[in-house]
Design an enzyme around this catalytic site. Structure first.
Site: not given
Ligand code: DAT
Ligand code: MG
Length: 159
Positions: A13, A53, A116, A119, A132
């Site tokens: 990222k 997303y 974080n 991805h 994806e």
């Molecule tokens: P991942 O990246 O582990 O698959 P995800 O698909 O649930 O997690 O969410 C996509 C991204 O969105 C994640 O990497 C960071 C952000 N994100 C997730 N939950 C969040 C929250 N509660 N507040 C802010 N950002 C969040």
């Molecule tokens: Mg995810």
């Protein structure tokens, strides 16, 4: 070798790119024995961010997420190997780096949920990896090749 050819989508990222962590991420995946099948250093635009997303469209953090992922270049990659999607997720660690185990990519390299580092396709969402990969890569941008050390990674690949 059919069971070693699962492909998954991975992305360093914008925070990882700015922090000089592309190499470290590649190093970990490569060292595990996963095989790089495609890579593209690119800038994600608004439209692609929304498609990527889409599942989070209705979440309160969606705008922030799109803003972050379009804030600078990313390294988009396809990695291939046995159980690649789930294994990459395990290596990534929990979504929130503060919860991620030490030893995982997020647990070692991040401290903030919104930034974080990496991805990886969701292994609990069937077809997410293929979807994806298709979103980011044309078929002719992916390379089908044999890594020289595959017989030393997979017991059933003959020397
Ligand atoms: P991942 O990246 O582990 O698959 P995800 O698909 O649930 O997690 O969410 C996509 C991204 O969105 C994640 O990497 C960071 C952000 N994100 C997730 N939950 C969040 C929250 N509660 N507040 C802010 N950002 C969040
Ligand atoms: Mg995810």
């Amino acid at each position: 070798m059919a069971h070693h050819d699962e492909r998954t989508f991975v992305m360093a990222k914008p925070d990882a790119v700015q922090r000089g962590l592309i190499g470290e991420i590649i190093d970990r995946l490569e060292g595990r024995g996963l095989k790089l099948a495609g890579a593209k250093f690119m800038q994600i635009d608004e439209d692609l961010a929304h498609q990527h997303y889409a599942e989070h469209e209705d979440k309160p953090f969606f705008d922030e997420l799109v803003g972050f992922i379009t804030s600078g270049p990313v390294m988009a990659m396809v990695w291939e190997g046995a159980d690649a999607t789930q294994q990459v997720r395990r290596m990534m660690g929990a979504t929130d780096p503060k919860e991620a185990q030490p030893g995982t990519i997020r647990g070692d390299l991040g401290l903030d949920l919104g930034q974080n580092v990496i991805h990886g396709s969701d292994h609990e969402d069937p077809g997410a990896n293929e979807r994806e990969i298709e979103l980011f890569f044309d078929e002719d941008e992916l390379v089908d090749w044999d890594r020289a050390d595959e017989p030393w990674v997979y017991e059933d690949v003959s020397h």
